[in-house]
Design a protein around this motif. Structure first.
Motif, PDB file in Angstrom:
ATOM      1  N   ASN A  47       0.757  -0.776  -0.298  1.00 54.63           N
ATOM      2  CA  ASN A  47      -0.161   0.015  -0.399  1.00 54.63           C
ATOM      3  C   ASN A  47       0.612   1.141  -0.332  1.00 54.63           C
ATOM      4  N   CYS A  48       1.532   1.088  -0.849  1.00 52.71           N
ATOM      5  CA  CYS A  48       2.321   2.618  -0.895  1.00 52.71           C
ATOM      6  C   CYS A  48       2.812   3.145  -2.471  1.00 52.71           C
ATOM      7  N   VAL A  49       2.351   4.011  -2.431  1.00 51.45           N
ATOM      8  CA  VAL A  49       2.288   4.988  -3.193  1.00 51.45           C
ATOM      9  C   VAL A  49       3.451   5.307  -4.006  1.00 51.45           C
ATOM     10  N   TYR A  50       5.163   4.652  -5.232  1.00 50.95           N
ATOM     11  CA  TYR A  50       5.758   5.412  -5.513  1.00 50.95           C
ATOM     12  C   TYR A  50       6.704   5.587  -6.737  1.00 50.95           C
ATOM     13  N   ASP A 101       9.766   6.019   1.263  1.00 47.33           N
ATOM     14  CA  ASP A 101       8.434   5.702   0.349  1.00 47.33           C
ATOM     15  C   ASP A 101       7.394   5.699   2.258  1.00 47.33           C
ATOM     16  N   ASN A 102       7.308   6.483   2.604  1.00 48.30           N
ATOM     17  CA  ASN A 102       6.253   6.188   4.378  1.00 48.30           C
ATOM     18  C   ASN A 102       6.935   5.282   5.197  1.00 48.30           C
ATOM     19  N   ILE A 103       7.811   4.522   4.121  1.00 50.73           N
ATOM     20  CA  ILE A 103       8.126   2.822   5.331  1.00 50.73           C
ATOM     21  C   ILE A 103       9.467   2.772   5.791  1.00 50.73           C
ATOM     22  N   SER A 135      19.301  -0.762   1.177  1.00 50.65           N
ATOM     23  CA  SER A 135      18.229   0.063   1.980  1.00 50.65           C
ATOM     24  C   SER A 135      17.620  -0.556   2.458  1.00 50.65           C
ATOM     25  N   ALA A 136      17.148  -1.751   3.255  1.00 53.21           N
ATOM     26  CA  ALA A 136      16.524  -2.784   3.862  1.00 53.21           C
ATOM     27  C   ALA A 136      15.106  -1.491   4.553  1.00 53.21           C
ATOM     28  N   GLN A 137      14.173  -2.735   4.489  1.00 49.59           N
ATOM     29  CA  GLN A 137      13.087  -2.280   4.797  1.00 49.59           C
ATOM     30  C   GLN A 137      13.297  -2.791   6.796  1.00 49.59           C
ATOM     31  N   THR A 138      13.234  -2.473   8.089  1.00 51.39           N
ATOM     32  CA  THR A 138      13.512  -2.710   8.757  1.00 51.39           C
ATOM     33  C   THR A 138      12.724  -3.881   9.865  1.00 51.39           C
ATOM     34  N   TYR A 139      11.580  -3.996   8.969  1.00 49.19           N
ATOM     35  CA  TYR A 139      11.260  -5.618   9.383  1.00 49.19           C
ATOM     36  C   TYR A 139      12.257  -6.509   8.578  1.00 49.19           C
TER      37      TYR A 139
END
Length: 147
Positions: free
Chosen positions: A33-36, A137-139, A113-117
């Motif tokens: 759910n990420c608009v980028y 991108d808000n993540i 650049s990794a998503q933290t989870y």
């Protein structure tokens, strides 16, 4: 076991590129759910690491030589089709990406650049967190390096 194919942008067929972009949109735009802006004019510089199962693309990354994305070599757009994640294909596609960088660019230092989870997932491949968490991108993301 995934069948891995490595291709430059110019080697991708129109059908392969369409399937890759469709899968990237499915995972990064719809599922998260990420608009980028996924189509970022970096695909032309990347090597595309494609994971196939029964001739269908189910896993993917793109890799860059040093200077094309970060100062270091890098891996990005790491994904596995949602219904295929239970088979640990993520580990296979990341290992194939690391090997692609080692083989094609003669590099062992890789920045992502990794998503933290996904921190523990990437640590299992030798990456270590550097710096503080940030939003991309808000993540929540973290920079990670493998040497």
């Amino acid at each position: 076991m995934l069948k891995i194919r490595i291709k430059s942008f110019s080697e991708l067929t129109t059908k392969e590129l369409y399937k890759i972009l469709q899968l990237r949109s499915e995972v990064f735009v719809v599922e998260q759910n990420c608009v980028y802006q996924d189509i970022d004019a970096k695909d032309q510089k990347a090597l595309h690491v494609i994971g196939l199962k029964k001739d269908k693309i189910i896993a993917y990354t793109r890799v860059f030589k040093p200077g094309d994305y970060f100062t270091e070599a890098s891996i990005g757009r790491v994904l596995v089709k949602q219904n295929e994640r239970k088979y640990n294909y993520g580990h296979q596609i990341v290992e194939a990406s690391i090997n692609t960088i080692n083989t094609n660019f003669n590099e062992t230092t890789i920045k992502i650049s990794a998503q933290t989870y996904l921190k523990k997932f990437y640590e299992s491949h030798g990456f270590q967190k550097v710096g503080e968490e940030y939003l991309e991108d808000n993540i929540p993301h973290i920079a990670m390096i493998k040497t």
